[in-house]
Scaffold this active site. Structure first.
Site, PDB file in Angstrom:
ATOM      1  N   GLY A  18       0.823  -1.211   0.000  1.00 27.17           N
ATOM      2  CA  GLY A  18       0.000   0.000   0.000  1.00 27.17           C
ATOM      3  C   GLY A  18       0.853   1.256   0.000  1.00 27.17           C
ATOM      4  O   GLY A  18       2.094   1.188   0.052  1.00 27.17           O
ATOM      5  N   PHE A  19       0.188   2.391  -0.024  1.00 21.98           N
ATOM      6  CA  PHE A  19       0.873   3.687  -0.083  1.00 21.98           C
ATOM      7  C   PHE A  19       1.833   3.876   1.103  1.00 21.98           C
ATOM      8  O   PHE A  19       3.063   3.831   0.943  1.00 21.98           O
ATOM      9  CB  PHE A  19      -0.183   4.793  -0.192  1.00 21.98           C
ATOM     10  CG  PHE A  19       0.257   6.129   0.306  1.00 21.98           C
ATOM     11  CD1 PHE A  19       1.425   6.727  -0.164  1.00 21.98           C
ATOM     12  CD2 PHE A  19      -0.501   6.822   1.248  1.00 21.98           C
ATOM     13  CE1 PHE A  19       1.836   7.972   0.310  1.00 21.98           C
ATOM     14  CE2 PHE A  19      -0.107   8.063   1.717  1.00 21.98           C
ATOM     15  CZ  PHE A  19       1.071   8.632   1.260  1.00 21.98           C
ATOM     16  N   ASP A  77       0.078  -8.823   1.447  1.00 23.18           N
ATOM     17  CA  ASP A  77      -0.928  -7.897   0.914  1.00 23.18           C
ATOM     18  C   ASP A  77      -1.859  -8.638  -0.036  1.00 23.18           C
ATOM     19  O   ASP A  77      -1.409  -9.475  -0.820  1.00 23.18           O
ATOM     20  CB  ASP A  77      -0.212  -6.753   0.160  1.00 23.18           C
ATOM     21  CG  ASP A  77      -1.086  -5.513   0.033  1.00 23.18           C
ATOM     22  OD1 ASP A  77      -2.183  -5.623  -0.547  1.00 23.18           O
ATOM     23  OD2 ASP A  77      -0.673  -4.456   0.523  1.00 23.18           O
ATOM     24  N   ASN A  78      -3.149  -8.335   0.019  1.00 23.93           N
ATOM     25  CA  ASN A  78      -4.085  -8.976  -0.926  1.00 23.93           C
ATOM     26  C   ASN A  78      -4.403  -8.055  -2.112  1.00 23.93           C
ATOM     27  O   ASN A  78      -5.256  -8.393  -2.925  1.00 23.93           O
ATOM     28  CB  ASN A  78      -5.376  -9.402  -0.213  1.00 23.93           C
ATOM     29  CG  ASN A  78      -6.179  -8.223   0.301  1.00 23.93           C
ATOM     30  OD1 ASN A  78      -5.723  -7.084   0.223  1.00 23.93           O
ATOM     31  ND2 ASN A  78      -7.361  -8.484   0.836  1.00 23.93           N
ATOM     32  N   GLY A  94      -3.918  -1.860  -2.670  1.00 21.16           N
ATOM     33  CA  GLY A  94      -2.497  -1.651  -2.952  1.00 21.16           C
ATOM     34  C   GLY A  94      -2.115  -2.266  -4.282  1.00 21.16           C
ATOM     35  O   GLY A  94      -2.956  -2.819  -4.989  1.00 21.16           O
ATOM     36  N   ASP A  96      -4.570 -12.661   2.023  1.00 21.45           N
ATOM     37  CA  ASP A  96      -5.512 -11.899   2.853  1.00 21.45           C
ATOM     38  C   ASP A  96      -5.251 -12.233   4.323  1.00 21.45           C
ATOM     39  O   ASP A  96      -5.421 -13.391   4.730  1.00 21.45           O
ATOM     40  CB  ASP A  96      -6.947 -12.287   2.451  1.00 21.45           C
ATOM     41  CG  ASP A  96      -7.988 -11.435   3.154  1.00 21.45           C
ATOM     42  OD1 ASP A  96      -7.706 -10.919   4.255  1.00 21.45           O
ATOM     43  OD2 ASP A  96      -9.092 -11.304   2.603  1.00 21.45           O
ATOM     44  N   ALA A 133      -1.231   0.223  12.983  1.00 20.04           N
ATOM     45  CA  ALA A 133      -1.469   1.504  12.307  1.00 20.04           C
ATOM     46  C   ALA A 133      -2.930   1.880  12.532  1.00 20.04           C
ATOM     47  O   ALA A 133      -3.823   1.359  11.878  1.00 20.04           O
ATOM     48  CB  ALA A 133      -1.171   1.375  10.815  1.00 20.04           C
ATOM     49  N   TYR A 149     -14.899   2.009   9.381  1.00 18.07           N
ATOM     50  CA  TYR A 149     -13.451   2.268   9.532  1.00 18.07           C
ATOM     51  C   TYR A 149     -13.143   2.678  10.975  1.00 18.07           C
ATOM     52  O   TYR A 149     -12.248   2.115  11.616  1.00 18.07           O
ATOM     53  CB  TYR A 149     -13.059   3.364   8.552  1.00 18.07           C
ATOM     54  CG  TYR A 149     -11.588   3.691   8.480  1.00 18.07           C
ATOM     55  CD1 TYR A 149     -10.660   2.750   8.034  1.00 18.07           C
ATOM     56  CD2 TYR A 149     -11.121   4.964   8.815  1.00 18.07           C
ATOM     57  CE1 TYR A 149      -9.306   3.069   7.939  1.00 18.07           C
ATOM     58  CE2 TYR A 149      -9.782   5.287   8.712  1.00 18.07           C
ATOM     59  CZ  TYR A 149      -8.875   4.340   8.274  1.00 18.07           C
ATOM     60  OH  TYR A 149      -7.537   4.668   8.176  1.00 18.07           O
ATOM     61  N   LYS A 161     -11.017   0.294  13.567  1.00 16.72           N
ATOM     62  CA  LYS A 161      -9.735   0.710  14.153  1.00 16.72           C
ATOM     63  C   LYS A 161      -9.837   0.791  15.677  1.00 16.72           C
ATOM     64  O   LYS A 161      -8.873   0.486  16.385  1.00 16.72           O
ATOM     65  CB  LYS A 161      -9.300   2.058  13.568  1.00 16.72           C
ATOM     66  CG  LYS A 161      -8.885   1.988  12.105  1.00 16.72           C
ATOM     67  CD  LYS A 161      -7.555   1.266  11.896  1.00 16.72           C
ATOM     68  CE  LYS A 161      -7.114   1.343  10.436  1.00 16.72           C
ATOM     69  NZ  LYS A 161      -5.837   0.656  10.176  1.00 16.72           N
TER      70      LYS A 161
HETATM   71  P1  NAD Z   1      -3.488   1.794   1.228  1.00 15.08           P
HETATM   72  O1  NAD Z   1      -4.843   1.346   0.835  1.00 15.08           O
HETATM   73  O2  NAD Z   1      -2.590   2.326   0.167  1.00 15.08           O
HETATM   74  O3  NAD Z   1      -2.708   0.625   1.977  1.00 15.08           O
HETATM   75  C1  NAD Z   1      -3.358  -0.442   2.638  1.00 15.08           C
HETATM   76  C2  NAD Z   1      -2.830  -1.750   2.121  1.00 15.08           C
HETATM   77  O4  NAD Z   1      -3.456  -2.829   2.847  1.00 15.08           O
HETATM   78  C3  NAD Z   1      -3.142  -1.991   0.643  1.00 15.08           C
HETATM   79  O5  NAD Z   1      -1.982  -2.391  -0.044  1.00 15.08           O
HETATM   80  C4  NAD Z   1      -4.175  -3.101   0.656  1.00 15.08           C
HETATM   81  O6  NAD Z   1      -4.161  -3.891  -0.495  1.00 15.08           O
HETATM   82  C5  NAD Z   1      -3.777  -3.858   1.923  1.00 15.08           C
HETATM   83  N1  NAD Z   1      -4.840  -4.660   2.513  1.00 15.08           N
HETATM   84  C6  NAD Z   1      -6.086  -4.271   2.846  1.00 15.08           C
HETATM   85  N2  NAD Z   1      -6.778  -5.285   3.367  1.00 15.08           N
HETATM   86  C7  NAD Z   1      -5.941  -6.344   3.396  1.00 15.08           C
HETATM   87  C8  NAD Z   1      -6.064  -7.691   3.830  1.00 15.08           C
HETATM   88  N3  NAD Z   1      -7.220  -8.154   4.345  1.00 15.08           N
HETATM   89  N4  NAD Z   1      -4.989  -8.514   3.735  1.00 15.08           N
HETATM   90  C9  NAD Z   1      -3.824  -8.056   3.223  1.00 15.08           C
HETATM   91  N5  NAD Z   1      -3.649  -6.801   2.782  1.00 15.08           N
HETATM   92  C10 NAD Z   1      -4.696  -5.962   2.867  1.00 15.08           C
HETATM   93  O7  NAD Z   1      -3.725   2.891   2.377  1.00 15.08           O
HETATM   94  P2  NAD Z   1      -2.705   3.807   3.193  1.00 15.08           P
HETATM   95  O8  NAD Z   1      -3.219   5.183   3.145  1.00 15.08           O
HETATM   96  O9  NAD Z   1      -1.318   3.534   2.804  1.00 15.08           O
HETATM   97  O10 NAD Z   1      -2.955   3.274   4.670  1.00 15.08           O
HETATM   98  C11 NAD Z   1      -2.096   2.312   5.275  1.00 15.08           C
HETATM   99  C12 NAD Z   1      -2.490   2.133   6.734  1.00 15.08           C
HETATM  100  O11 NAD Z   1      -2.357   3.389   7.422  1.00 15.08           O
HETATM  101  C13 NAD Z   1      -3.941   1.695   6.920  1.00 15.08           C
HETATM  102  O12 NAD Z   1      -4.018   0.804   7.996  1.00 15.08           O
HETATM  103  C14 NAD Z   1      -4.654   2.988   7.259  1.00 15.08           C
HETATM  104  O13 NAD Z   1      -5.809   2.764   8.032  1.00 15.08           O
HETATM  105  C15 NAD Z   1      -3.586   3.743   8.030  1.00 15.08           C
HETATM  106  N6  NAD Z   1      -3.807   5.202   7.956  1.00 15.08           N
HETATM  107  C16 NAD Z   1      -3.457   5.914   6.836  1.00 15.08           C
HETATM  108  C17 NAD Z   1      -3.697   7.278   6.802  1.00 15.08           C
HETATM  109  C18 NAD Z   1      -3.305   8.132   5.625  1.00 15.08           C
HETATM  110  O14 NAD Z   1      -3.496   9.352   5.706  1.00 15.08           O
HETATM  111  N7  NAD Z   1      -2.743   7.612   4.558  1.00 15.08           N
HETATM  112  C19 NAD Z   1      -4.305   7.916   7.889  1.00 15.08           C
HETATM  113  C20 NAD Z   1      -4.682   7.150   8.974  1.00 15.08           C
HETATM  114  C21 NAD Z   1      -4.402   5.799   9.013  1.00 15.08           C
END
Ligand code: NAD
Ligand code: UDP
Length: 325
Positions: free
Chosen positions: A20-21, A41-42, A46, A66, A129, A160, A164
Site C-alpha cells: 500500500g501507499f 498484501d491482498n 495496494g 488476505d 497503524a 473504519y 480501528k
Molecule cells: P493503502 O490502501 O494504500 O494501503 C493499505 C494496504 O493494505 C493496501 O496495499 C491493501 O491492499 C492492503 N490490505 C487491505 N486489506 C488487506 C487484507 N485483508 N490482507 C492483506 N492486505 C490488505 O492505504 P494507506 O493510506 O497507505 O494506509 C495504510 C495504513 O495506514 C492503513 O491501515 C490505514 O488505516 C492507516 N492510515 C493511513 C492514513 C493516511 O493518511 N494515509 C491515515 C490514517 C491511518
C-alpha cells in the site's frame, strides 16, 4: 532520551498491507536499515508496483495473501520468528468506506487478531497503524490521545472508525492479558508519492484534477480542515515508535492545518494549473476539523515533522505528473 534503534540489520519484520501507499514507504525504510522484510498484501487497494523496485532483493519478500485468513502455515518466507509485526493493512480512503465496508471491518478485527496471535507466538513487537478517525468528528481541538472521540457508531464512516477502535482495544487487551510488546500509532492525513490518483482522498483527487485540467471538486464550502503530513515525516515517526518501548496510542502527523478550499487553491498554484474550483455535496459525518496534539510524539519520541507542505505537495505533484495516465 534519544530513541535507540531496536530493529535493523538482522531483524525480521512482517508488514501487513506492505504494497500500500504508506506501508510501502515503511517497507523501504526497513529494508534500507538492513531488516529482512516480508510484506503480506491482498492488493485490494495496494499494488505490487509500489514495491516493484524491491523485486529480487535478497531481504524482501512480497506475499499475496488476505491476513483475515491468518498467515499461510507452510510458506518459507514465514518460517522462523519475526522480531516485529506491523499491522498496516486496511483500505483507508472514505471512498472505500462505501465500496469495501465489510472488508474494512474484517481486516480491523480478524486481521488484527491473527497478527496479534502470531506476534504472541514469536515474541514480536506489534505495531498497529490506527488513525485520527478514532476521534470521529472531534469536539476537542487539537486532538490529544486522551480524548475519547465523537464517533457515530452506525454511520457510513463507522466501518473504519469502529474497526480501528476494535483493533486498538484488541491490541491493548493482548498487551494487558498476554504481556505482548505492543504499540499503536494514530496516523493523521498523510500524502505523497504512490497514492492512487483515483482513491478519492482530497490530495490525490485535487492533484489529478489540476494536472488533467478538470475542475477541483471541493466538498461543501471547503471550510473543513485537515493537518497534512508528507509521508517521509510519518515514516520517521512510525520507526521512532517501533524502536521505542512506548505502548501508545501516539498521534503522528503535523500541525499544518488548512481548509480544503485553501488546499485546492494551493495545489492549483503549485501545479501551475488553470483548472477552476467547484463546490459539490459533502459526505455525511465528514469531520469538521482535525489536527493532532503532538506533545506525546515530541516528548516521548523526539519526533518533529520537517517537510514544509509546499515542498511535500510539490514532490507529490511531480510524482503524479510522471505517473498519471
Ligand atoms: P493503502 O490502501 O494504500 O494501503 C493499505 C494496504 O493494505 C493496501 O496495499 C491493501 O491492499 C492492503 N490490505 C487491505 N486489506 C488487506 C487484507 N485483508 N490482507 C492483506 N492486505 C490488505 O492505504 P494507506 O493510506 O497507505 O494506509 C495504510 C495504513 O495506514 C492503513 O491501515 C490505514 O488505516 C492507516 N492510515 C493511513 C492514513 C493516511 O493518511 N494515509 C491515515 C490514517 C491511518
Ligand atoms: N474532500 C474534498 N474533495 C474531494 C475529496 C475530499 O473536498 O474530492 C474533502 C473531504 O470532504 C474532507 C477532506 O477533503 O473534508 C479530507 O478528505 P480525505 O478523504 O482526504 O480524508 P479524510 O476525510 O479521511 O480526512
Amino acid at each position: 532520551m534519544p530513541i535507540v534503534q531496536r530493529f535493523g540489520a538482522g531483524s525480521r519484520v512482517l508488514v501487513s498491507g506492505g504494497a500500500g501507499f504508506v506501508p510501502s514507504h515503511v517497507v523501504d525504510a526497513l529494508v534500507a536499515r538492513g531488516c529482512t522484510v516480508v510484506a503480506v498484501d491482498n492488493f485490494v487497494t495496494g499494488s505490487d508496483e509500489n514495491v516493484a523496485h524491491l523485486a529480487g532483493h535478497p531481504r524482501f519478500t512480497l506475499l499475496k495473501h488476505d491476513v483475515c485468513d491468518g498467515l499461510p502455515e507452510h510458506h518459507p518466507a514465514l518460517a522462523g520468528s519475526f522480531d516485529a509485526i506491523l499491522h498496516m493493512a486496511s483500505p483507508a480512503s472514505p471512498t472505500d468506506f462505501t465500496t469495501l465496508p465489510v472488508e474494512i471491518l474484517r481486516v480491523g478485527s480478524l486481521g488484527t487478531l491473527h497478527l496479534l496471535d502470531r506476534a504472541a507466538i514469536d515474541g514480536a513487537r506489534f505495531l498497529l497503524a490506527s488513525t485520527s478517525e478514532a476521534y470521529g468528528d472531534p469536539l476537542v481541538h487539537p486532538q490529544p490521545e486522551s480524548y475519547w472521540g465523537n464517533v457515530n457508531p452506525v454511520g457510513v464512516r463507522s466501518v473504519y472508525d469502529e474497526a480501528k477502535r476494535f483493533a486498538e482495544a484488541t491490541t491493548m487487551a493482548y498487551r494487558r492479558s498476554r504481556g505482548l510488546d505492543t504499540t499503536i500509532v494514530r496516523i493523521f492525513n498523510t500524502y505523497g508519492p504512490r497514492m492512487r490518483p483515483d482513491d478519492g482522498r482530497a490530495i490525490p483527487t485535487f492533484i489529478s484534477q489540476a494536472l488533467r485540467g478538470e475542475p477541483l471538486t471541493v466538498h461543501g464550502s471547503g471550510a473543513q480542515t485537515r493537518a497534512i503530513c508528507y509521508v517521509e515525516d510519518l515514516v520517521r515517526g512510525i520507526l521512532l515508535l517501533l524502536d521505542s518501548t512506548e505502548a501508545g496510542p501516539i498521534n503522528c502527523g503535523t500541525e499544518h492545518e488548512l481548509s480544503m478550499r485553501e488546499l485546492a487553491e494551493r495545489i492549483l498554484t503549485l501545479a501551475g494549473s488553470r483548472s477552476r474550483v467547484v463546490y459539490v455535496q459533502r459526505a455525511v459525518d465528514d469531520p469538521e476539523m482535525r489536527r493532532p496534539d503532538l506533545t506525546l510524539a515530541r516528548t516521548r519520541l523526539g519526533y518533529e515533522p520537517t517537510v514544509d507542505p509546499d515542498e511535500g505537495l510539490r514532490r507529490t505533484i511531480e510524482h503524479f505528473r510522471a505517473h498519471l495516465r
